[in-house]
Design a protein around this motif. Structure first.
Motif, short mmCIF file in Angstrom:
data_model
loop_
_atom_site.label_atom_id
_atom_site.label_comp_id
_atom_site.label_asym_id
_atom_site.label_seq_id
_atom_site.Cartn_x
_atom_site.Cartn_y
_atom_site.Cartn_z
N ALA A 111 -40.08 25.13 -13.82
CA ALA A 111 -40.05 26.48 -13.27
C ALA A 111 -40.58 27.53 -14.23
O ALA A 111 -41.07 28.58 -13.83
CB ALA A 111 -38.61 26.84 -12.85
N ALA A 112 -40.49 27.25 -15.54
CA ALA A 112 -40.95 28.20 -16.54
C ALA A 112 -42.47 28.22 -16.69
O ALA A 112 -43.03 29.15 -17.23
CB ALA A 112 -40.30 27.90 -17.89
N GLY A 113 -43.14 27.16 -16.22
CA GLY A 113 -44.60 27.11 -16.34
C GLY A 113 -45.10 25.76 -16.83
O GLY A 113 -44.33 24.79 -16.96
N ASP A 114 -46.41 25.69 -17.10
CA ASP A 114 -47.03 24.45 -17.56
C ASP A 114 -46.63 24.13 -18.99
O ASP A 114 -46.42 25.02 -19.81
CB ASP A 114 -48.56 24.57 -17.48
CG ASP A 114 -49.05 24.58 -16.04
OD1 ASP A 114 -48.26 24.22 -15.16
OD2 ASP A 114 -50.20 24.96 -15.81
N SER A 115 -46.58 22.82 -19.28
CA SER A 115 -46.29 22.38 -20.65
C SER A 115 -47.55 22.31 -21.49
O SER A 115 -47.48 22.21 -22.71
CB SER A 115 -45.63 21.00 -20.63
OG SER A 115 -46.55 20.02 -20.13
N ASN A 116 -48.73 22.32 -20.83
CA ASN A 116 -50.02 22.16 -21.52
C ASN A 116 -50.10 20.82 -22.26
O ASN A 116 -50.91 20.66 -23.17
CB ASN A 116 -50.26 23.31 -22.51
CG ASN A 116 -50.45 24.64 -21.82
OD1 ASN A 116 -51.09 24.73 -20.79
ND2 ASN A 116 -49.87 25.68 -22.37
N ASN A 117 -49.25 19.87 -21.87
CA ASN A 117 -49.22 18.55 -22.50
C ASN A 117 -50.23 17.64 -21.80
O ASN A 117 -49.96 17.12 -20.72
CB ASN A 117 -47.81 17.96 -22.42
CG ASN A 117 -47.63 16.73 -23.28
OD1 ASN A 117 -48.58 16.01 -23.57
ND2 ASN A 117 -46.41 16.46 -23.66
#
Length: 334
Positions: free
Chosen positions: A227-233
């Motif tokens: 919910a906070a956003g993408d992890s960019n992982n």
């Protein structure tokens, strides 16, 4: 800040004067008065709700219709006075929002300049937050040293150094969200500079790193997120006890004896895709089990097969899938 005289809340003549005085958007005094009246009504609703919530605790000996009547009048007058003094601040917000409607819209040049300034200030703000966190840690350990003089000072100093260098006290700020990947070509083009840098450090072909990221994320469309956003992982590196950064927990597909099973796991979360590539390089170099993969990185096929053999992924066809994707990546890189 100039406020209006609240007067008596039930003074209907006061409301008539307010309505008669409203002449247009530019009349700031009337806008302030109207905002305060709205805040007063809102405050009355709050008082009424609280009174109703307390009715279950009332006794017939301490409550009557007359008591409730005078309590209601007092609440109404108090709400008017609180609004006039600006105690709640709701009227200020209303005036600020409505006054902004009178301002001409920002030009495209002004909007572009604002975005540039926002991006330029981002890195400086991130550094200042980290410095503040380190200052707090240093004060905490200094206080511990004062309160526990018998404790080994060398141990305290080492703990303070390790904390300020490695721990994350404040969560890192995130860059503005990247636009979605439009196609595999878009994914390859945007990941290429990060992959070339990482591949140079590992001594392998950047195409195999882009292919691995493409397989792990479905060409960037299935990056681990919450919910906070993408992890960019981009490489789905999990967050174990050694990871001190941000985490994102989600469902993942793991293979046990060749059988796919849905499990919940925590993954590392980064501030950008570039950080994901950088941590991927560190992750491989810091884990001895990937020594064979790093021993022959010049052959991308052998590199990814040794990586898979060392346990990077549980999918039995993981290496073959990446090699197939790598052929597509190479065509898109031309």
């Amino acid at each position: 800040m100039k406020s209006t005289d609240p007067g008596f809340i039930n003074d209907l003549a006061n409301l008539d004067r307010l309505r008669a005085g409203i002449k247009g958007k530019g009349d700031k005094e009337n806008l302030r008065a109207a905002a305060e009246q709205f805040e007063a009504l809102f405050t009355q609703m709050l008082f009424k709700s609280m009174r109703q919530a307390n009715e279950v605790f009332e006794s017939d000996l301490m409550s009557s219709s007359n008591t409730k009547f005078f309590e209601e009048m007092r609440d109404q007058q108090m709400s008017s006075e609180l609004s006039a003094r600006g105690s709640l601040g709701l009227a200020d917000l209303i005036v600020e929002q409505l006054a902004a409607l009178d301002k001409p819209p920002a030009t495209p040049e002004a909007q572009a300049k604002a975005e540039e300034e926002k991006a330029a200030n981002f890195e400086a703000l991130q550094k200042s937050r980290q410095v503040s966190a380190n200052d707090v840690l240093a004060k905490v350990f200094a206080q511990q040293e004062t309160e526990q003089p018998s404790k080994d000072k060398a141990t305290l100093a080492a703990s303070a150094t390790a904390a300020t260098e490695n721990s994350v006290v404040l969560p890192p700020l995130r860059q503005p969200k990247d636009k979605p990947f439009a196609s595999p070509q878009d994914f390859v083009s945007r990941m290429r500079p990060f992959a070339e840098k990482a591949a140079g450090l590992l001594g392998t072909d950047p195409a195999v790193l882009i292919a691995q990221a493409a397989l792990e994320t479905g060409w960037g469309k299935k990056v681990v997120r919450n919910a906070a956003g993408d992890s960019n992982n981009l490489f789905n590196i999990k967050a174990d006890q050694r990871w001190a950064g941000n985490k994102v927990a989600t469902q993942t597909l793991e293979y046990h004896d060749g059988i796919p099973v849905q499990e919940r796991a925590a993954f590392r979360s980064y501030n950008s895709y570039e950080d994901s590539f950088n941590d991927y390089v560190r992750f491989l170099n810091d884990n001895p089990r990937y020594a064979d993969a790093l021993a022959s990185p010049e052959d991308p096929r052998r590199f990814i097969r040794n990586l898979h053999k060392a346990g990077y992924a549980t999918d039995p066809k993981y290496a073959d899938k990446i090699i197939n994707v790598m052929d597509t990546v190479r065509k898109l890189m031309k």
